[in-house]
Design a protein around this motif. Sequence first.
Motif, mmCIF file in Angstrom:
data_model
loop_
_atom_site.group_PDB
_atom_site.id
_atom_site.type_symbol
_atom_site.label_atom_id
_atom_site.label_comp_id
_atom_site.label_asym_id
_atom_site.label_seq_id
_atom_site.Cartn_x
_atom_site.Cartn_y
_atom_site.Cartn_z
ATOM 1 N N UNK A 164 0.236 -8.117 9.484
ATOM 2 C CA UNK A 164 -0.582 -6.909 9.507
ATOM 3 C C UNK A 164 0.316 -5.693 9.393
ATOM 4 N N UNK A 165 -0.260 -4.650 8.743
ATOM 5 C CA UNK A 165 0.513 -3.427 8.532
ATOM 6 C C UNK A 165 0.075 -2.397 9.563
ATOM 7 N N UNK A 166 1.026 -1.770 10.267
ATOM 8 C CA UNK A 166 0.655 -0.824 11.314
ATOM 9 C C UNK A 166 0.114 0.499 10.789
ATOM 10 N N UNK A 167 0.351 0.806 9.514
ATOM 11 C CA UNK A 167 0.033 2.166 9.065
ATOM 12 C C UNK A 167 -1.432 2.331 8.692
ATOM 13 N N UNK A 168 -1.972 1.437 7.852
ATOM 14 C CA UNK A 168 -3.358 1.611 7.432
ATOM 15 C C UNK A 168 -4.162 0.334 7.564
ATOM 16 N N UNK A 169 -3.662 -0.602 8.369
ATOM 17 C CA UNK A 169 -4.463 -1.756 8.723
ATOM 18 C C UNK A 169 -4.627 -2.818 7.649
ATOM 19 N N UNK A 211 0.847 -1.201 0.000
ATOM 20 C CA UNK A 211 0.000 0.000 0.000
ATOM 21 C C UNK A 211 0.877 1.244 0.000
ATOM 22 N N UNK A 212 1.478 1.563 1.149
ATOM 23 C CA UNK A 212 2.295 2.777 1.189
ATOM 24 C C UNK A 212 3.658 2.550 1.840
ATOM 25 N N UNK A 213 4.156 1.329 1.788
ATOM 26 C CA UNK A 213 5.555 1.107 2.107
ATOM 27 C C UNK A 213 5.920 0.974 3.568
ATOM 28 N N UNK A 214 4.948 0.786 4.480
ATOM 29 C CA UNK A 214 5.325 0.513 5.863
ATOM 30 C C UNK A 214 5.780 -0.946 5.978
ATOM 31 N N UNK A 215 6.350 -1.286 7.134
ATOM 32 C CA UNK A 215 6.873 -2.635 7.322
ATOM 33 C C UNK A 215 5.825 -3.453 8.083
ATOM 34 N N UNK A 243 -8.128 -4.525 3.966
ATOM 35 C CA UNK A 243 -7.511 -3.213 3.925
ATOM 36 C C UNK A 243 -7.098 -2.748 2.547
ATOM 37 N N UNK A 244 -6.383 -1.629 2.512
ATOM 38 C CA UNK A 244 -6.165 -0.913 1.259
ATOM 39 C C UNK A 244 -5.064 -1.462 0.362
#
Lengths: 517, 161
Positions: B110-115, B97-101, B127-128
């Motif tokens: 699971x991604x901490x930034x946008x779920x 999605x937007x490059x979080x770890x 999620x997105x």
Amino acid sequence: MSDQSRSDSALRKFFTDLTRAPRRIYEAAFRSGAPVTDRTRSGFVFNNVFLHLHPVRTHRWSLRWTTTLGLGMASTAAFLIALVTGVLLMFYYKPYPDVAYNSIKDIHFVVPTGRFIRNIHRWSANLMVLMVMLHMVRAFYTSAYRTPREFNWLVGMGLLVVTLGLSFTGYLLPWDQLAYWAITIGANIAQSPRELTDALGVTSVVDVGGLQRQLLLGSDTVGEEALIRFYLLHVMILPLLIGVLMAVHFWRIRKDGGLTRPADADERLEPRRPDVYPVFTEAPQKTYQLAAIVRGRSSAVGRGPENTVPSMPHLFYAELGVLMVTTLVCLALSLAADAPLKELANPGVPENPAKAPWYFLGLQELVSYSAFMGGVGLPAIAVIGLGLIPFLDREQLGSGAWFGGPGGRWLAFRSAAFGLGLTLAIEVFAIRFGWIREWYPHVPQLVITVINPGTILALGYAAYSLWLVKRYNSARSGAMGLFTCAMCGFVVLTVIGTYFRGPNWGFFWSPADWPTH
Amino acid sequence: MRQTTATPSSRLDPEPVARRDFLGIASLASMLSAMLLAGIGMLRLPKAAVLPSASKKFSVQLPESLPLGSPYVPPGRNVAVFRDAKGVYAMSLVCTHLGCIVKQAPDGFECPCHGSRFAPDGSVSKGPAPKSLPCLRITAAGDKFIVDEEVSVPADTRVQA
């Protein structure tokens, strides 16, 4: 005359000139003399390169505080404060990963007054964003964008975008966790046109997203190249750009005939006194500008100087007053709350939740459904839509009055109710039931890019606004509905993003409910 | 009836495009094209030809005690290497999605930034995120493995030590 007495008088003259030199230097710089008569007050303005962006005389309607609420001047004041404090911070700041973090720490803990100056910089930047937005809201609701002010509305849009850019580029510079992950997300939003090109299968040919990201970061990760680029944008390119745009913006106010005012502004101020005669009784197609009377189609044509007062002191003192109040607010906020500084940036562990600056949290909320639509598509539609307003609303009814035009205040109120209701309803639905990906995990991404809460909101607002155009038979009423809905959407999404989103971007009523991790 | 006799042109008659206008337009056009080219040339500079990031290829030594199906994350890399019954595979931990770890969760990642949530095989479950977490090319080299972050392979690819 003897040689002796001639040399005496030359010597005397030399010393007299020497004592008079300071006064003469002053007079050479300020030729028009002290601003004590209307004539010297005019000269005070148009003989000064900085002040002559202003009109020589200001209409009394412009000086009523309900006309502007001082928001434009407050934006400028916040910019000037950020400029001064920003230059001060540059004495110690070093734009290199890790070193940057340490230099901010030094500014915070070691440099004399460093923490205070950094706080002021941070607060004035936030205040500037807020004031610029409110200034746009004011200009919209008083129909100040209408002809002949369309171009200045566009310059204002440019100023809004550059203001957000300045604030966003400043966000990376501390090189802490907050900064690093906000910029990682921001850079990937710049790359998000790939969501569209991937869905269409053309990324290998046209990769707009990848190019934008690479130009922004100078690399494929947020590192030293990204930091120096953001620094360059923050301290050089964007400040120069905003300076140019501000000069055009202020100068155009003067050239567009001053601030917008209702057609009956003169009568509403006070009836004309019997001993005052209008300069133009027949309203000829000529303009009274400075001293020359010329033909033209500028907005001052056919207008005399009645009901105007000299800008010095009336306008300038009002502006200085707003500057002082803005400074006071910045100082008070800086004493009350420190600018945050989290741990050193760690590319392996994201901040959780990783939140952008507050004014982007509405977009971040939309991005949590579709990166491209929330981050690029809808903001572009919003900016284009705002820019088109003055070219679609060509009416004159209600110009210069708050909530002027068909429908008026009641229409603004109803649009706000509609906008708040629709935004809240869609957010509640999406938070409660999730979105398409959870119901059908294998649906193509293009479907979600097209159908997501953001696009549904935009369509809902647009449909409502078209209905208003028909209902009131007025483009202004439609614009009022659309603008009000968009502002309500912005506020609702920003509040949800700021206060009700926690770890993993989950919904929480309060940070006290956040899971420990 | 129209006059058909051509009037003899004179040096003093006005030209269709005045000579000075033509020269002026031509010099203006040449200046604008020169500035345009210079502008394009200047825009070429910020687009880096060589990216300064670290090499995307690296070697990993899997710990002997690594249980089947649990991730080994090499230090400083956003990649997880797994061993299961069929062999070894590597998966990117960078959210699409937007490059979080992403982090490992009981039911996948699971991604901490946008779920965004991903199944254990990397496919999106919530999620997105628009795409699954890619599996990366991994090759055996003696008792070590070489992972190439730039090349993704089908999700069920395994290598044997």
